[in-house]
Write a protein that holds these residues in place. Structure first.
Motif, PDB file in Angstrom:
ATOM      1  N   ILE A 122       0.884  -1.171   0.000  1.00  0.00           N
ATOM      2  CA  ILE A 122       0.000   0.000   0.000  1.00  0.00           C
ATOM      3  C   ILE A 122       0.915   1.213   0.000  1.00  0.00           C
ATOM      4  N   ALA A 123       0.954   1.945  -1.110  1.00  0.00           N
ATOM      5  CA  ALA A 123       1.953   3.015  -1.217  1.00  0.00           C
ATOM      6  C   ALA A 123       1.635   3.915  -2.403  1.00  0.00           C
ATOM      7  N   GLY A 124       2.496   4.932  -2.613  1.00  0.00           N
ATOM      8  CA  GLY A 124       2.357   5.847  -3.730  1.00  0.00           C
ATOM      9  C   GLY A 124       3.120   5.356  -4.941  1.00  0.00           C
ATOM     10  N   VAL A 147      -2.002  -1.524  -3.753  1.00  0.00           N
ATOM     11  CA  VAL A 147      -3.025  -0.487  -3.625  1.00  0.00           C
ATOM     12  C   VAL A 147      -2.306   0.855  -3.693  1.00  0.00           C
ATOM     13  N   ILE A 148      -2.684   1.676  -4.669  1.00  0.00           N
ATOM     14  CA  ILE A 148      -2.024   2.967  -4.869  1.00  0.00           C
ATOM     15  C   ILE A 148      -2.763   4.052  -4.090  1.00  0.00           C
ATOM     16  N   THR A 149      -1.996   4.832  -3.337  1.00  0.00           N
ATOM     17  CA  THR A 149      -2.565   5.920  -2.531  1.00  0.00           C
ATOM     18  C   THR A 149      -2.380   7.282  -3.169  1.00  0.00           C
ATOM     19  N   ILE A 173       3.273  -1.288   4.170  1.00  0.00           N
ATOM     20  CA  ILE A 173       2.617   0.011   4.052  1.00  0.00           C
ATOM     21  C   ILE A 173       3.683   1.084   3.901  1.00  0.00           C
ATOM     22  N   GLY A 174       3.527   1.902   2.855  1.00  0.00           N
ATOM     23  CA  GLY A 174       4.460   2.998   2.619  1.00  0.00           C
ATOM     24  C   GLY A 174       3.750   4.333   2.659  1.00  0.00           C
ATOM     25  N   MET A 175       3.856   5.115   1.590  1.00  0.00           N
ATOM     26  CA  MET A 175       3.312   6.471   1.547  1.00  0.00           C
ATOM     27  C   MET A 175       1.785   6.474   1.597  1.00  0.00           C
ATOM     28  N   LEU A 176       1.238   7.196   2.587  1.00  0.00           N
ATOM     29  CA  LEU A 176      -0.210   7.294   2.751  1.00  0.00           C
ATOM     30  C   LEU A 176      -0.753   8.705   2.520  1.00  0.00           C
ATOM     31  N   ALA A 177       0.097   9.694   2.522  1.00  0.00           N
ATOM     32  CA  ALA A 177      -0.194  11.069   2.085  1.00  0.00           C
ATOM     33  C   ALA A 177      -0.980  11.925   3.074  1.00  0.00           C
ATOM     34  N   ASN A 178      -2.135  11.451   3.557  1.00  0.00           N
ATOM     35  CA  ASN A 178      -2.928  12.320   4.438  1.00  0.00           C
ATOM     36  C   ASN A 178      -3.722  11.511   5.458  1.00  0.00           C
ATOM     37  N   ALA A 179      -4.363  12.250   6.368  1.00  0.00           N
ATOM     38  CA  ALA A 179      -5.065  11.615   7.488  1.00  0.00           C
ATOM     39  C   ALA A 179      -6.250  10.774   7.019  1.00  0.00           C
ATOM     40  N   ALA A 180      -6.951  11.235   5.981  1.00  0.00           N
ATOM     41  CA  ALA A 180      -8.125  10.492   5.507  1.00  0.00           C
ATOM     42  C   ALA A 180      -7.724   9.119   4.978  1.00  0.00           C
ATOM     43  N   ILE A 181      -6.620   9.056   4.251  1.00  0.00           N
ATOM     44  CA  ILE A 181      -6.161   7.761   3.739  1.00  0.00           C
ATOM     45  C   ILE A 181      -5.682   6.875   4.875  1.00  0.00           C
ATOM     46  N   VAL A 182      -4.979   7.449   5.840  1.00  0.00           N
ATOM     47  CA  VAL A 182      -4.557   6.678   7.015  1.00  0.00           C
ATOM     48  C   VAL A 182      -5.773   6.047   7.685  1.00  0.00           C
TER      49      VAL A 182
END
Length: 272
Positions: free
Chosen positions: A14-16, A42-44, A83-92
């Motif tokens: 799960i990452a960018g 899964v791309i974030t 789990i890698g890059m999640l970008a923001n709180a909503a995705i977390v």
């Protein structure tokens, strides 16, 4: 009597996305495949970047991230998750909700906060969500020294890496691999504190003078998840991952990909 074939573990990242192929989802898929596992993803976030740096980030709607994740977890038996890059709180929050509905016993979380070129990859207000929602679900977190300093709110003493790894583990109640790539000197020392065993382990390797170090964190965490998914214990999974990443750096000069911080050679063993 014919030997029964062993099934290939399924690993989820799960990452960018990194269109240059050196980090993120692309590096994860290469690593998982090179380690003998089947990669799902899964791309974030989508990034505009090359080996010289990141120029733009487009974060996907959290509902779409959730939809990707739910469909994968409903259909495919996943042996381990990175789990890698999640970008923001909503995705977390969205990822955490999905993983609570579909628990995985093995999760390696790389707390991607800042790119090597200095671009923020996780909104500052989302760090507390990451800690509260995803650290408790994780088997292992793999911060580098700057990320560990952000999480602890203090400077790391290079002479007490074991102490700081344990401090992180105790604070967040999760096993920690404190990565030493930013250390001064000729050696990289990664320090594990396994909270389930109350035990320290140290993994030392000589630094390689290379201009191909893009995606080392992504690669290491994906390799660890892969080897955990194959049934290795935490120490053995890290040991094997360190061998893999050393080979990927040592052979990266075979690649001619970019003018900046180039990628690792994830399929180096195929050239042997």
């Amino acid at each position: 009597m014919q030997k029964e074939k062993q099934s290939i573990p399924n690993i989820l990242t799960i990452a960018g996305s990194d269109p240059s192929g050196g980090a993120g989802i692309q590096a994860d898929i290469k690593t998982i495949s090179a380690c003998g596992c089947y990669a799902t993803s899964v791309i974030t976030s989508l990034t505009a970047q090359n080996t010289l740096g990141v120029s733009q980030i487009q974060t996907l709607p959290y509902e779409f991230v959730q939809e990707q994740l739910n469909l994968i977890l409903k259909d495919i038996e996943i042996n381990a998750i990175k789990i890698g890059m999640l970008a923001n709180a909503a995705i977390v929050e969205g990822v955490a909700d999905c993983l609570q509905m579909h628990p995985s016993p093995l999760i390696v979380l790389d707390p991607v906060l800042i790119s090597s070129s200095g671009k923020k990859l996780l909104a500052p207000e989302a760090v507390s969500n990451l800690v509260a929602r995803l650290f408790p679900l994780s088997t292992l977190i793999t911060p580098n020294i700057p990320e560990a300093e952000t999480l602890l709110g203090e400077k790391i003493d290079e002479n007490d890496l074991a102490g700081f790894a344990q401090k992180l583990a105790d604070k967040f109640e999760v096993s920690v691999l404190l990565k030493g790539g930013h250390l001064s000197g000729n050696y990289t020392i990664d320090t594990l504190y396994d909270i389930t065993q109350s035990k320290h382990s140290s993994f030392e390797s000589r630094k390689i003078n290379s201009s191909n170090l893009h995606g080392t964190g992504c690669t290491l965490s994906s390799a660890i998840a892969s080897y955990l998914g194959k049934g290795y214990n935490l120490v053995s999974a890290i040991e094997k991952s360190k061998v893999f990443i050393q080979g990927a750096i040592q052979n990266a000069d075979l690649l001619k990909a970019g003018k900046g911080n180039g990628p690792l050679h994830h399929f180096w063993s195929l050239n042997k």
